[in-house]
Write an enzyme that holds these catalytic residues in place. Structure first.
Site, PDB file in Angstrom:
ATOM      1  N   LYS A   1     -15.777   7.438  -4.108  1.00 38.72           N
ATOM      2  CA  LYS A   1     -15.295   8.774  -4.472  1.00 38.72           C
ATOM      3  C   LYS A   1     -16.298   9.843  -4.043  1.00 38.72           C
ATOM      4  CE  LYS A   1     -12.673   6.972  -8.397  1.00 38.72           C
ATOM      5  NZ  LYS A   1     -12.603   5.649  -7.802  1.00 38.72           N
TER       6      LYS A   1
ATOM      7  N   LYS B   1     -12.592  -4.627  -0.399  1.00 37.51           N
ATOM      8  CA  LYS B   1     -11.643  -3.852  -1.205  1.00 37.51           C
ATOM      9  C   LYS B   1     -10.923  -4.742  -2.210  1.00 37.51           C
ATOM     10  CE  LYS B   1      -9.127  -0.315  -2.386  1.00 37.51           C
ATOM     11  NZ  LYS B   1      -9.740   0.778  -3.188  1.00 37.51           N
TER      12      LYS B   1
ATOM     13  N   LYS C   1      -8.184   4.486  -0.971  1.00 35.98           N
ATOM     14  CA  LYS C   1      -7.349   5.676  -1.151  1.00 35.98           C
ATOM     15  C   LYS C   1      -8.169   6.956  -1.192  1.00 35.98           C
ATOM     16  CE  LYS C   1      -7.453   7.090  -5.793  1.00 35.98           C
ATOM     17  NZ  LYS C   1      -8.746   6.538  -6.079  1.00 35.98           N
TER      18      LYS C   1
ATOM     19  N   GLY D   1      -5.973   4.482 -10.445  1.00 39.15           N
ATOM     20  CA  GLY D   1      -5.081   3.478 -11.010  1.00 39.15           C
ATOM     21  C   GLY D   1      -4.644   3.772 -12.433  1.00 39.15           C
ATOM     22  N   ASN D   2      -5.538   4.421 -13.237  1.00 40.69           N
ATOM     23  CA  ASN D   2      -5.187   4.695 -14.626  1.00 40.69           C
ATOM     24  C   ASN D   2      -4.086   5.734 -14.753  1.00 40.69           C
ATOM     25  OD1 ASN D   2      -7.015   6.697 -13.672  1.00 40.69           O
ATOM     26  ND2 ASN D   2      -7.470   7.308 -15.778  1.00 40.69           N
TER      27      ASN D   2
END
Length: 318
Positions: free
Chosen positions: A280, A134, A218, A17-18
């Site tokens: 991740k 989520k 994602k 997102g960053n």
């Protein structure tokens, strides 16, 4: 003068997102952030890598749903969540495609960039539909979250100590409908932006696809995409240069070269936060285990050169 790039290894890059949204949620603000992101991604292309890009959309899809609900009426009904994912896939892809094209031209590189609307098949029986986890949308105070929960059937949870966010089902990806198209585009030298926001979640029904209310993580979508298109590397870009064990403790330790067995042991020790680093790590493990010689990198956008120069990043191998 145009630079001739000889393509080498294939990389799937998952943008956090960053890399899209900073402090300015306007279209102009997000385009500005993506311009900086694109300039860093061009380094990978200059180094000769074949690039497929995916990205998150949590804040964007959450904000879009709020806009939809605020104006919901019989004559202007709010769109369902799967359609909102498709809408943000298009908007973010549009911004990223243009900023990346501009960054390439500044470097004298002539390569086509294309955004592909991407559907991801999930199982209707996935237990995630009974346990939404989520986060989407903005961070809220506890009071505001409780107020919104009372006015709807939505679920809100505390997220990473930064406030409360709405949570929705996050089923695991099974297959990417447009995977062959993505591979063909990449084979022909196209930089492909695909599976944005984890992909549009769909259920297969007698050979046809129908959307379902969910948001796919994602990172798991990126791992599945990298596996199917036979990428050499999966690169998950986040807010830190490395993953850590004993994070924020005196014994904090940076992880660099690690294997799957080590990472599974750290997961058993609850070393990684469920809402941030854990998916991740799990996605990286999935990719490495399901490819012959794949490597997964977890690092920051500012540290993307680590992939090129074999510098410090968290690199997971078999």
């Amino acid at each position: 003068m145009k630079k001739e790039i000889i393509m080498g290894k294939r990389i799937v890059v998952a943008l956090g997102g960053n890399a899209i949204l900073s402090n300015d949620p306007t279209a102009k603000g997000q385009i500005k952030t993506l311009s900086n992101t694109s300039e860093k991604l061009v380094q990978l292309i200059e180094a000769g890598y074949e690039l497929i890009i995916t990205h998150g959309n949590g804040p964007q899809v959450g904000n879009l749903i709020l806009q939809q609900e605020a104006l919901n009426s019989k004559s202007n009904p709010a769109m369902p969540l799967d359609t909102a994912v498709a809408m943000t896939q298009g908007s973010i892809g549009y911004w990223l495609q243009n900023t990346l094209d501009e960054a390439l031209r500044k470097c004298g590189i002539h390569k086509p960039v294309a955004t592909l609307l991407t559907q991801v098949v999930v199982s209707n029986d996935d237990p995630a539909f009974q346990n939404p986890t989520k986060p989407i949308g903005p961070f809220l105070s506890k009071e505001e979250a409780e107020k919104r929960a009372a006015q709807s059937s939505d679920t809100y949870i505390e997220d990473a100590g930064r406030g409360y966010r709405r949570v929705v089902p996050s089923p695991k990806p099974i297959y990417i409908v447009e995977a062959d198209i993505i591979s063909n585009l990449a084979d022909n030298g196209v930089i492909v932006i695909s599976a944005g926001g984890g992909g549009i979640p769909v259920i297969e029904d007698n050979g046809c696809y129908r959307g379902i209310e969910a948001v796919i993580d994602k990172d798991f979508a990126a791992a599945k995409l990298a596996e199917i298109v036979r990428a050499d590397y999966l690169v998950i870009l986040t807010g830190v240069d490395n993953a850590y064990i004993n994070f924020n403790k005196p014994s904090q330790q940076k992880l660099e070269q690690v294997d799957v067995r080590q990472m599974k042991r750290y997961i058993e020790e609850n070393q990684f936060a469920a809402g941030s680093m854990l998916p991740k790590i799990e996605a990286s493990i999935s990719f490495v285990e399901n490819t012959d010689n794949g490597k997964a990198y977890i690092t920051s956008l500012d540290n993307v050169e680590a992939v090129i120069n074999d510098e410090s990043a968290t690199i997971i191998t078999k």
